[in-house]
Design a protein around this motif. Structure first.
Motif, PDB file in Angstrom:
ATOM      1  N   ILE A 140       0.832  -1.202   0.000  1.00  0.00           N
ATOM      2  CA  ILE A 140       0.000   0.000   0.000  1.00  0.00           C
ATOM      3  C   ILE A 140       0.870   1.256   0.000  1.00  0.00           C
ATOM      4  O   ILE A 140       0.555   2.245  -0.675  1.00  0.00           O
ATOM      5  N   ASP A 141       1.993   1.223   0.718  1.00  0.00           N
ATOM      6  CA  ASP A 141       2.911   2.369   0.733  1.00  0.00           C
ATOM      7  C   ASP A 141       3.542   2.565  -0.635  1.00  0.00           C
ATOM      8  O   ASP A 141       3.726   3.696  -1.098  1.00  0.00           O
ATOM      9  N   ARG A 195       0.984   4.072  -3.145  1.00  0.00           N
ATOM     10  CA  ARG A 195       0.809   5.515  -2.901  1.00  0.00           C
ATOM     11  C   ARG A 195       2.006   6.302  -3.424  1.00  0.00           C
ATOM     12  O   ARG A 195       1.851   7.387  -3.995  1.00  0.00           O
ATOM     13  N   LYS A 237      -5.896   2.853 -13.231  1.00  0.00           N
ATOM     14  CA  LYS A 237      -5.288   2.284 -12.036  1.00  0.00           C
ATOM     15  C   LYS A 237      -4.043   1.474 -12.387  1.00  0.00           C
ATOM     16  O   LYS A 237      -3.915   0.966 -13.504  1.00  0.00           O
ATOM     17  N   LYS A 264      -1.713  -5.390   4.682  1.00  0.00           N
ATOM     18  CA  LYS A 264      -1.989  -4.075   5.256  1.00  0.00           C
ATOM     19  C   LYS A 264      -2.922  -3.291   4.331  1.00  0.00           C
ATOM     20  O   LYS A 264      -2.658  -3.153   3.145  1.00  0.00           O
ATOM     21  N   GLU A 265      -4.034  -2.826   4.874  1.00  0.00           N
ATOM     22  CA  GLU A 265      -5.028  -2.025   4.141  1.00  0.00           C
ATOM     23  C   GLU A 265      -5.451  -2.708   2.846  1.00  0.00           C
ATOM     24  O   GLU A 265      -5.488  -2.093   1.769  1.00  0.00           O
ATOM     25  N   ASP A 307      -8.350  -3.693   1.681  1.00  0.00           N
ATOM     26  CA  ASP A 307      -9.504  -3.095   0.999  1.00  0.00           C
ATOM     27  C   ASP A 307      -9.105  -1.841   0.225  1.00  0.00           C
ATOM     28  O   ASP A 307      -9.510  -1.650  -0.929  1.00  0.00           O
ATOM     29  N   LYS A 308      -8.318  -0.982   0.855  1.00  0.00           N
ATOM     30  CA  LYS A 308      -7.881   0.246   0.204  1.00  0.00           C
ATOM     31  C   LYS A 308      -6.996  -0.074  -0.990  1.00  0.00           C
ATOM     32  O   LYS A 308      -7.135   0.532  -2.071  1.00  0.00           O
ATOM     33  N   LEU A 309      -6.095  -1.022  -0.813  1.00  0.00           N
ATOM     34  CA  LEU A 309      -5.200  -1.406  -1.899  1.00  0.00           C
ATOM     35  C   LEU A 309      -5.984  -1.928  -3.095  1.00  0.00           C
ATOM     36  O   LEU A 309      -5.711  -1.558  -4.250  1.00  0.00           O
ATOM     37  N   SER A 363      -8.935  -1.139  -3.913  1.00  0.00           N
ATOM     38  CA  SER A 363      -9.679  -0.045  -4.540  1.00  0.00           C
ATOM     39  C   SER A 363      -8.773   0.826  -5.409  1.00  0.00           C
ATOM     40  O   SER A 363      -9.240   1.478  -6.353  1.00  0.00           O
ATOM     41  N   LEU A 364      -7.485   0.842  -5.104  1.00  0.00           N
ATOM     42  CA  LEU A 364      -6.538   1.674  -5.846  1.00  0.00           C
ATOM     43  C   LEU A 364      -5.938   0.965  -7.058  1.00  0.00           C
ATOM     44  O   LEU A 364      -5.386   1.616  -7.941  1.00  0.00           O
ATOM     45  N   TRP A 413     -12.720  -9.106  -3.750  1.00  0.00           N
ATOM     46  CA  TRP A 413     -12.270  -7.989  -4.560  1.00  0.00           C
ATOM     47  C   TRP A 413     -12.253  -8.377  -6.045  1.00  0.00           C
ATOM     48  O   TRP A 413     -11.956  -9.515  -6.395  1.00  0.00           O
TER      49      TRP A 413
END
Length: 222
Positions: free
Chosen positions: A84-85, A88, A101, A118-119, A121-123, A125-126, A173
Motif C-alpha cells: 500500500i505504501d 501511494r 489504475k 496491510k489495508e 480493501d484500500k489497496l 480499490s486503488l 475484490w
C-alpha cells in the motif's frame, strides 16, 4: 501509459517471473515495474543474499526489454515493505502519466492470503488485481517452511502441501485471472538446487546465472 506493478523478493529472479510479466503486457499494459522488496511482511528472506545483489540480478534479467523497468523504492525506503505504501508512492511519482489504475500482479498462493495484507480493501480499490497461476511441484510444505512465514501467514501452502488457490466465493475484490503459461520453477527450488549441486542453469536468464556463479551466491560451488 498503463502500468502494472510486480513486487516480490526475486531471490533470485527466474524465467517464471519474466514469463508472467510478459503475459501481463498482453492485457494492454505498456510497462511492468518490478519492485524488489526490502523486508517482506509475509516471510523471512535469506540473509545470505543482500538487497543490492537481488537488485543487480533483476537489472541483468530485464535489461533487454524496454517494457520492463525496476522500481527500487522499497529497497531505498528500507524497513518492512508494504505494498500500500508503494502504490501511494507510485501514484505520486506517475501522477499525470499513468493511465487508469495500476495493475497489481500476484501469484495465486499470494492472493489466497491477500486479506491479511496491510489495508487490503484500500489497496484493492486503488489497483486492478491480476492473479497468475502457479503449478504445484509435489508437496510444497518444505518450501513454505524454508521461506519462514511471518506472523499469521502460512506461506501460501495448504494442509495437503499444495499451493493455495483463490477461493472465488470468499475473495471479495475484483480481479483478472491471467491464464498464464506455467513455468514449473520457483526461487526456493533454484536455491535448493544450487546448494545441493543439482541442475539449475536453464531455469533463469543467462545473465542471472553468470551473476550467481561470479558471486558464489546461494552456496554455489564450482
Amino acid at each position: 501509459m498503463k502500468i502494472a506493478v510486480y513486487g516480490g523478493s526475486f531471490n533470485p529472479v527466474h524465467c517464471g517471473h519474466l514469463t508472467v510479466a510478459d503475459e501481463v503486457l498482453s492485457l494492454g499494459y505498456d510497462k511492468v515495474l518490478f519492485v524488489p522488496t526490502f523486508i517482506a511482511p509475509h516471510k523471512q528472506l535469506s540473509a545470505s543474499v543482500s538487497p543490492s545483489s537481488r537488485l543487480a540480478m533483476l537489472e541483468a534479467a530485464i535489461c533487454d526489454n524496454p517494457k520492463f523497468e525496476i522500481e527500487p523504492c522499497e529497497i531505498q525506503r528500507g524497513g518492512v515493505s508494504y505494498t500500500i505504501d508503494t502504490i501511494r508512492f507510485l501514484m505520486d511519482k506517475y501522477n499525470g502519466r499513468a493511465e487508469g489504475k495500476f495493475g497489481l500482479i500476484m501469484g495465486q498462493e499470494i492472493a489466497a492470503e491477500f486479506h491479511k495484507w496491510k489495508e487490503a480493501d484500500k489497496l484493492a480499490s486503488l489497483c486492478d488485481i491480476i492473479i497468475a497461476a502457479r503449478q504445484n511441484l509435489g508437496d510444497r510444505r518444505s518450501v513454505a517452511a524454508a521461506n519462514k512465514p511471518r506472523g499469521d501467514y502460512v506461506g501460501g501452502v495448504d494442509a495437503s502441501g499444495q499451493f493455495m488457490d483463490v477461493d472465488k466465493k470468499t475473495f471479495v475484490w475484483p480481479y483478472t485471472e491471467l491464464k498464464n503459461v506455467i513455468v514449473p520453477v520457483s526461487s526456493t527450488d533454484i536455491r535448493n538446487r544450487i546448494l545441493n549441486g543439482k541442475s539449475w542453469r536453464y531455469l533463469l536468464p543467462k545473465a542471472v546465472y553468470e551473476y550467481i556463479v561470479a558471486n558464489r551466491l546461494y552456496g554455489y560451488k564450482q
